[in-house]
Design a protein around this motif. Structure first.
Motif, PDB file in Angstrom:
ATOM      1  N   MET A   5      74.342  23.786  50.104  1.00  0.00           N
ATOM      2  CA  MET A   5      75.755  23.798  49.057  1.00  0.00           C
ATOM      3  C   MET A   5      76.589  24.968  49.533  1.00  0.00           C
ATOM      4  O   MET A   5      77.834  24.858  49.394  1.00  0.00           O
ATOM      5  N   GLN A   6      76.038  26.208  49.612  1.00  0.00           N
ATOM      6  CA  GLN A   6      76.863  27.401  49.778  1.00  0.00           C
ATOM      7  C   GLN A   6      77.431  27.277  51.246  1.00  0.00           C
ATOM      8  O   GLN A   6      78.769  27.634  51.396  1.00  0.00           O
ATOM      9  N   GLU A   7      76.788  26.714  52.205  1.00  0.00           N
ATOM     10  CA  GLU A   7      77.607  26.438  53.410  1.00  0.00           C
ATOM     11  C   GLU A   7      78.496  25.354  53.526  1.00  0.00           C
ATOM     12  O   GLU A   7      79.309  25.819  54.245  1.00  0.00           O
ATOM     13  N   ILE A   8      78.442  24.269  52.857  1.00  0.00           N
ATOM     14  CA  ILE A   8      79.464  23.450  52.717  1.00  0.00           C
ATOM     15  C   ILE A   8      80.614  24.187  52.109  1.00  0.00           C
ATOM     16  O   ILE A   8      81.681  23.728  52.577  1.00  0.00           O
ATOM     17  N   ALA A   9      80.329  24.910  50.753  1.00  0.00           N
ATOM     18  CA  ALA A   9      81.467  25.252  50.119  1.00  0.00           C
ATOM     19  C   ALA A   9      82.189  26.278  51.216  1.00  0.00           C
ATOM     20  O   ALA A   9      83.493  26.333  51.035  1.00  0.00           O
ATOM     21  N   GLU A  10      81.459  27.122  51.955  1.00  0.00           N
ATOM     22  CA  GLU A  10      82.097  28.004  52.655  1.00  0.00           C
ATOM     23  C   GLU A  10      82.980  27.707  53.648  1.00  0.00           C
ATOM     24  O   GLU A  10      83.901  28.173  54.072  1.00  0.00           O
ATOM     25  N   ALA A  11      82.285  26.507  54.237  1.00  0.00           N
ATOM     26  CA  ALA A  11      83.119  25.839  55.528  1.00  0.00           C
ATOM     27  C   ALA A  11      84.613  25.242  54.880  1.00  0.00           C
ATOM     28  O   ALA A  11      85.295  24.997  55.689  1.00  0.00           O
ATOM     29  N   SER A  12      84.499  24.911  53.680  1.00  0.00           N
ATOM     30  CA  SER A  12      85.695  24.463  52.968  1.00  0.00           C
ATOM     31  C   SER A  12      86.485  25.441  52.317  1.00  0.00           C
ATOM     32  O   SER A  12      87.461  25.059  51.698  1.00  0.00           O
ATOM     33  N   GLY A  13      86.347  26.892  52.651  1.00  0.00           N
ATOM     34  CA  GLY A  13      87.028  27.792  51.943  1.00  0.00           C
ATOM     35  C   GLY A  13      86.846  28.054  50.569  1.00  0.00           C
ATOM     36  O   GLY A  13      87.672  28.385  49.677  1.00  0.00           O
ATOM     37  N   ALA A  14      85.690  27.562  49.990  1.00  0.00           N
ATOM     38  CA  ALA A  14      85.285  27.596  48.729  1.00  0.00           C
ATOM     39  C   ALA A  14      83.953  28.759  48.684  1.00  0.00           C
ATOM     40  O   ALA A  14      83.402  29.164  49.576  1.00  0.00           O
ATOM     41  N   GLU A  15      83.683  28.894  47.307  1.00  0.00           N
ATOM     42  CA  GLU A  15      82.281  29.712  47.136  1.00  0.00           C
ATOM     43  C   GLU A  15      81.569  29.027  46.104  1.00  0.00           C
ATOM     44  O   GLU A  15      81.742  28.218  45.350  1.00  0.00           O
ATOM     45  N   ALA A  16      80.348  29.146  46.601  1.00  0.00           N
ATOM     46  CA  ALA A  16      79.361  28.615  45.669  1.00  0.00           C
ATOM     47  C   ALA A  16      78.323  29.717  45.128  1.00  0.00           C
ATOM     48  O   ALA A  16      77.803  30.484  45.904  1.00  0.00           O
ATOM     49  N   GLU A  17      78.248  29.785  44.193  1.00  0.00           N
ATOM     50  CA  GLU A  17      77.249  30.818  43.378  1.00  0.00           C
ATOM     51  C   GLU A  17      75.819  29.993  42.830  1.00  0.00           C
ATOM     52  O   GLU A  17      76.098  29.147  42.054  1.00  0.00           O
ATOM     53  N   VAL A  18      74.697  30.729  42.945  1.00  0.00           N
ATOM     54  CA  VAL A  18      73.399  30.066  42.391  1.00  0.00           C
ATOM     55  C   VAL A  18      73.191  31.056  41.276  1.00  0.00           C
ATOM     56  O   VAL A  18      73.032  32.131  41.429  1.00  0.00           O
ATOM     57  N   ARG A  19      72.871  30.354  40.306  1.00  0.00           N
ATOM     58  CA  ARG A  19      72.305  31.086  39.142  1.00  0.00           C
ATOM     59  C   ARG A  19      71.490  30.439  38.460  1.00  0.00           C
ATOM     60  O   ARG A  19      70.858  29.320  38.644  1.00  0.00           O
ATOM     61  N   ASN A  20      70.669  31.029  37.373  1.00  0.00           N
ATOM     62  CA  ASN A  20      69.789  30.601  36.514  1.00  0.00           C
ATOM     63  C   ASN A  20      68.574  29.895  37.125  1.00  0.00           C
ATOM     64  O   ASN A  20      68.227  28.852  36.558  1.00  0.00           O
ATOM     65  N   ALA A  21      68.325  30.505  38.257  1.00  0.00           N
ATOM     66  CA  ALA A  21      66.995  29.930  38.940  1.00  0.00           C
ATOM     67  C   ALA A  21      65.786  29.897  38.296  1.00  0.00           C
ATOM     68  O   ALA A  21      65.712  30.818  37.533  1.00  0.00           O
ATOM     69  N   TYR A  22      64.950  28.832  38.111  1.00  0.00           N
ATOM     70  CA  TYR A  22      63.762  28.938  37.611  1.00  0.00           C
ATOM     71  C   TYR A  22      62.643  28.362  38.182  1.00  0.00           C
ATOM     72  O   TYR A  22      62.914  27.346  39.147  1.00  0.00           O
ATOM     73  N   THR A  23      61.318  28.652  38.386  1.00  0.00           N
ATOM     74  CA  THR A  23      60.236  28.185  38.979  1.00  0.00           C
ATOM     75  C   THR A  23      59.795  27.111  38.373  1.00  0.00           C
ATOM     76  O   THR A  23      59.898  26.770  37.063  1.00  0.00           O
ATOM     77  N   GLY A  24      59.048  26.116  38.922  1.00  0.00           N
ATOM     78  CA  GLY A  24      58.326  25.038  38.531  1.00  0.00           C
ATOM     79  C   GLY A  24      57.052  25.391  38.055  1.00  0.00           C
ATOM     80  O   GLY A  24      56.574  26.567  38.006  1.00  0.00           O
ATOM     81  N   TRP A  25      56.405  24.306  37.560  1.00  0.00           N
ATOM     82  CA  TRP A  25      54.916  24.437  36.752  1.00  0.00           C
ATOM     83  C   TRP A  25      54.131  23.780  37.790  1.00  0.00           C
ATOM     84  O   TRP A  25      54.186  22.170  37.884  1.00  0.00           O
ATOM     85  N   ALA A  26      53.251  24.554  38.408  1.00  0.00           N
ATOM     86  CA  ALA A  26      52.294  23.899  39.176  1.00  0.00           C
ATOM     87  C   ALA A  26      51.225  23.093  38.538  1.00  0.00           C
ATOM     88  O   ALA A  26      50.606  23.578  37.334  1.00  0.00           O
ATOM     89  N   TYR A  27      50.579  22.199  39.072  1.00  0.00           N
ATOM     90  CA  TYR A  27      49.367  21.365  38.438  1.00  0.00           C
ATOM     91  C   TYR A  27      48.219  22.216  38.480  1.00  0.00           C
ATOM     92  O   TYR A  27      47.974  22.767  39.401  1.00  0.00           O
ATOM     93  N   ARG A  28      47.294  22.223  37.379  1.00  0.00           N
ATOM     94  CA  ARG A  28      46.152  22.833  37.351  1.00  0.00           C
ATOM     95  C   ARG A  28      45.013  21.976  37.340  1.00  0.00           C
ATOM     96  O   ARG A  28      44.799  21.107  36.586  1.00  0.00           O
ATOM     97  N   LYS A  29      44.363  22.233  38.451  1.00  0.00           N
ATOM     98  CA  LYS A  29      43.307  21.394  38.924  1.00  0.00           C
ATOM     99  C   LYS A  29      42.097  21.075  37.601  1.00  0.00           C
ATOM    100  O   LYS A  29      41.696  20.154  37.010  1.00  0.00           O
TER     101      LYS A  29
END
Length: 511
Positions: free
Chosen positions: A407-431
């Protein structure tokens, strides 16, 4: 008289109705947090309210359960606050209007907040009771889960003793969640160039909706879509009003050289938008053809959606040029600067349509599970920029990061900016999960069948909290809800009671 008075379990519905009287959309949580803190004080319970307004309440074990391992009960206090147009309720200040129909609770014209108000209500009913057997209870009620799980990320859990947690943010009875996807928010900002205002060289009468320089002002509106939760309903093929509006506008731009004036749609990045609209200008000699193109494209979209979104509508109409201007999404008077030029309009719409939307990949390990997706939840046109807000989800961390980079690459190629925020990890299955074994065993004894164990594409806070408590064993359960994150959201009354009885049985079980 209370709307929910007489419903069972009485204590749960009492607190649920109390919660609905307090505005608590994401980002507007201080009032509900203060209510929870005061509740704990009134009950003489240990309570911690942190600077983010997260709440932790502790209730010691009842007699006979002092030696049992504590239980952590967890939910979030914020809701996705959305409403139908012209509902007349300010969800930042006013209470919800509850209705009970056909065994379900909903709110008039707005979302209900069953996600995750029912978790808060369950917790308060437990904490208030003096006749329920249980080990030590450690209740975690977080803020702003719906906008990136910021409360869960920032909360300090070092004072807790529990190593087993029941998350109460599940929306389907009989289904036990055992893992979930991670996610992030991506904001794309696409600059637009204001068009120079041309002074007319002579006075003449203009047709309705015509500008001084001989262009027609048209409004495109998409409505009637089902929308829904971008984690749960993303695989149902429902239309995204923001993306579909962008698709039609791009076609108009390519064929007729339109100039964008206003655009907006969606209320939350994690909700599939039901409605969107845009205002644009087109040469008056081509206005009729542009309107005809909108209807042709609408017919194509209607055929594509079929039964998945049967009430889809799209229309194009003439509007007064004085009612809309760049950056105005609320019908305010047109600004002096007018519309944005055709070239930057074309670049912005091309960028919107190049960015992906919807399901990207399905899981190879679990049939029917979405592995990676994104949702264009909010579009605004303001202060010289088209702004797009996406909720990105994936059960594979590398795929999530790769999609954000794309998404950042597409935005940059179009003269735009893409900011990634509020990233969070998933919850892995516990055997190996002793808690899951208890949950399954008690459910089977009470209802005669085993619950479904499921991984979900939607996000819950278990993964983030598990990283803060080494060895945490957790599951997610809850009663039946439908159409969460929409104004059609409803909560099943009988299911609330069954899950309450089930929760009490789990807490009363001695290992």
């Amino acid at each position: 008289m209370r709307v929910l008075e007489g419903l069972q379990p009485q204590s749960v519905f009492h607190y649920f109705e109390e919660i609905t009287r307090i505005p608590h959309g994401s980002g507007n949580v201080k009032q509900i947090s203060d209510y929870l803190r005061q509740f704990a004080r009134d009950k003489g319970l240990e309570c911690i309210q942190d600077e983010l307004f997260n709440i932790i309440i502790v209730k010691e074990a009842t007699p006979g359960y002092e030696q049992e391992e504590p239980y952590i009960l967890q939910g979030h206090m914020d809701m996705v606050a959305v409403s139908v147009p012209d509902c007349g309720i300010d969800m930042t200040k006013e209470p919800l209007k509850l209705c009970v129909e056909n065994g379900r609770i909903h709110a008039e014209g707005t979302s209900l907040g069953g996600d995750d108000g029912i978790a808060v209500a369950y917790a308060l009913a437990l904490l208030a009771a003096d006749d329920i057997s249980h080990p030590r209870l450690e209740v975690i009620l977080t803020v702003d889960e719906e906008t990136g799980m910021e409360g869960a990320k920032g909360i300090d859990l070092s004072m807790l003793r529990g190593k087993r947690m029941i998350n109460l943010d599940q929306e389907e009875e009989g289904v036990v969640i055992t893992s979930c996807a991670g996610g992030a928010r991506v904001d794309v900002t696409i600059p637009l160039q204001e068009e120079s205002v041309m002074e007319p060289d002579r006075e003449e009468e203009k047709a309705a909706g015509q500008t001084d320089d001989g262009r027609q002002v048209l409004r495109l509106k998409i409505a009637g879509l089902l929308g829904g939760h971008s984690g749960i309903e993303i695989n149902k093929g429902r239309g995204n009003a923001n993306y579909l509006t962008g698709r039609i506008l791009q076609g108009l731009s390519e064929r007729f050289g339109i100039c964008l004036t206003a655009m907006h749609g969606g209320l939350a990045d994690n909700a599939i938008p039901r409605e969107a609209e845009a205002v644009f200008e087109v040469d008056i000699t081509r206005a009729e053809a542009a309107a005809a193109y909108v209807q042709e494209e609408a017919d194509r979209i209607r055929q594509e959606l079929g039964d998945r979104d049967p009430a889809f509508t799209a229309g194009c109409m003439i509007v007064d040029p004085q009612e809309y201007g760049n950056g105005n999404n609320d019908g305010a008077k047109k600004q002096e600067s007018g519309s944005y030029d055709a070239a930057s309009t074309a670049r912005a719409l091309a960028c919107l349509c190049k960015l992906p939307n919807g399901v990207i990949a399905m899981s190879r390990e679990l049939e029917g599970l979405v592995q990676t997706s994104l949702n264009l939840g909010v579009v605004t046109l303001h202060q010289g920029a088209l702004k797009l807000s996406y909720a990105v989800r994936s059960s594979v961390e590398e795929d999530k990061e790769a999609l954000c980079r794309q998404m950042q690459e597409i935005a940059e190629a179009s003269g735009a900016e893409a900011e990634v925020r509020n990233a969070y990890t998933g919850w892995a299955y516990r055997k190996d999960s002793p808690l899951r074994d208890i949950i399954v065993d008690i459910y089977e004894k009470m209802y005669g069948s085993k619950p479904v164990l499921e991984a979900i594409h939607a996000g819950v806070e278990c993964g983030i909290l598990a990283a803060k408590i080494p060895g945490l064993d957790c599951v997610s359960i809850g009663p039946d809800m439908s159409d969460v994150h929409t104004a059609q959201e409803s909560l099943d009354i009988a299911s609330v009671q069954r899950m309450w009885e089930y929760l009490l049985a789990v807490l009363a079980y001695k290992c």
